[in-house]
Design a protein around this motif. Sequence first.
Motif, PDB file in Angstrom:
ATOM      1  N   ALA A 185       0.855  -1.188   0.000  1.00  0.00           N
ATOM      2  CA  ALA A 185       0.000   0.000   0.000  1.00  0.00           C
ATOM      3  C   ALA A 185       0.891   1.237   0.000  1.00  0.00           C
ATOM      4  N   TRP A 187       1.107   5.561   0.900  1.00  0.00           N
ATOM      5  CA  TRP A 187       0.629   6.835   1.440  1.00  0.00           C
ATOM      6  C   TRP A 187       1.178   7.939   0.544  1.00  0.00           C
ATOM      7  N   TYR A 224       5.708  10.108  -0.888  1.00  0.00           N
ATOM      8  CA  TYR A 224       4.994   8.847  -0.702  1.00  0.00           C
ATOM      9  C   TYR A 224       5.844   7.874   0.095  1.00  0.00           C
ATOM     10  N   HIS A 229       0.374  -3.737   3.021  1.00  0.00           N
ATOM     11  CA  HIS A 229      -0.965  -3.173   3.212  1.00  0.00           C
ATOM     12  C   HIS A 229      -1.569  -3.631   4.538  1.00  0.00           C
ATOM     13  N   ARG A 232      -7.802  -1.571   5.780  1.00  0.00           N
ATOM     14  CA  ARG A 232      -8.185  -0.173   5.610  1.00  0.00           C
ATOM     15  C   ARG A 232      -9.267   0.253   6.594  1.00  0.00           C
ATOM     16  N   TYR A 240      -5.015   9.815   8.986  1.00  0.00           N
ATOM     17  CA  TYR A 240      -4.102   9.619   7.861  1.00  0.00           C
ATOM     18  C   TYR A 240      -2.811  10.436   7.995  1.00  0.00           C
ATOM     19  N   GLU A 243      -0.636   8.915  10.707  1.00  0.00           N
ATOM     20  CA  GLU A 243      -0.057   7.640  10.305  1.00  0.00           C
ATOM     21  C   GLU A 243       1.092   7.829   9.322  1.00  0.00           C
ATOM     22  N   MET A 244       0.922   8.742   8.367  1.00  0.00           N
ATOM     23  CA  MET A 244       1.999   8.966   7.403  1.00  0.00           C
ATOM     24  C   MET A 244       3.206   9.606   8.082  1.00  0.00           C
ATOM     25  N   ASN A 269      -3.508  10.586   1.008  1.00  0.00           N
ATOM     26  CA  ASN A 269      -4.212   9.520   0.312  1.00  0.00           C
ATOM     27  C   ASN A 269      -3.578   8.181   0.667  1.00  0.00           C
ATOM     28  N   TYR A 270      -4.421   7.191   0.984  1.00  0.00           N
ATOM     29  CA  TYR A 270      -3.934   5.843   1.284  1.00  0.00           C
ATOM     30  C   TYR A 270      -4.583   4.861   0.318  1.00  0.00           C
ATOM     31  N   THR A 271      -3.765   4.116  -0.418  1.00  0.00           N
ATOM     32  CA  THR A 271      -4.272   3.223  -1.459  1.00  0.00           C
ATOM     33  C   THR A 271      -3.510   1.912  -1.443  1.00  0.00           C
ATOM     34  N   TRP A 272      -4.226   0.817  -1.596  1.00  0.00           N
ATOM     35  CA  TRP A 272      -3.567  -0.473  -1.809  1.00  0.00           C
ATOM     36  C   TRP A 272      -3.052  -0.552  -3.248  1.00  0.00           C
TER      37      TRP A 272
END
Length: 379
Positions: A185, A187, A224, A229, A232, A240, A243-244, A269-272
């Motif tokens: 994942a 960030w 990033y 991952h 979610r 967010y 966490e980043m 933004n957090y994406t797998w």
Amino acid sequence: MGASGADRRVLVVGGGAAGNAVAILLRRAGVPVDLVEAGADGNASAGSGITLQGNALRVLRELGVWEQVRASGFGFGSVGITAPDGTVLHVQDDLRTGGDDLPATLGMRRPRLQQILLAAVRASGATVRLGTTAKVLGQDADGVSVRLSDGSEHRYDLVIAADGLGSATRAAVGIADKPEPTGMAIWRVEAPRPAGVTRTDLAYGGPAHIAGYCPTGEDTLYAYVVEAHRDRTAIPPASYAREMRRLTTHYGGFWPGITAHITDPAKVNYTWFDRLLVEGSWHRGRVVLVGDAAHCCPPTLAQGAALSLEDAWVLAQLLTASGTWDDALFQAYYARRIARVRPVVEASVLIGRWQLDGVRDADVPGLMARTMTMLRELP
């Protein structure tokens, strides 16, 4: 069908890079195009930054938007490999996959790219409907019946599904392939660009698998971090930024200055990472897939947008050169694209797998060089 482009009507479903590009190119050939996009703002506020390799810039030049893109972004020609503390270990020149007259790489704000492309679609004379979705009702040998979310029904000679990774159009025409998570994942956040950041730097190791940043303009970058991952549902969006920051505080060099600006969770933004490669064909009858609807891979080679733009270029070339839009044409499109897309998807996934598995002797530079060398050739 007759040879005249004006006798044909095309619906493009989705206003991302691939959808916008194919709409522009078909309009240039005189084909009437309707483009529908679910986002009410045309995705103009989506995402933080994007890394565009030379083969993406080559298509953007073909679309007539290169000068705007160049003025809006930040071009560079190398990538730095650093230790987590910021020490530069190696600087590698990037291969110019778009030819020697274009930068090897250009970073820019993703919303700005969307604005440029959507403006070019409008200027092309295409009909654009934002905040609108499309449902395929049925098709026969000559065309496709579609109902739009405004309730209107239309008939098209061709529907181009550019509605992304979770494409409803792909599913509606019976293509069962779905994206699969790769186990990683990312960030992402936009931040001010320190004056010394003039290329992408990548740190391997530390609390994340990769920590990197890419300049996107005179005073902006996007940063990033990539990790395994997580569930979610266990990460509230309100957390967010925290966490980043928890990850980025362990990195040195330019990172402390970047981390200081990771404060607003709404901008993180957090994406797998997902993998998708539709095999066999990218069409069913007169509905054809482009971009993320047909393929997607982790951004380890930064080729997602480039491959999508190439899809649009190749499909538009075939459609505008042929008097007959049939299975043979769509299969030719698939054959041209799969030979180029599959190695990129497989290499992108493999690089991530090596990182997840902690493979220390993996030949990442060699794999990247072989793949990028292939991409120098025209699609």
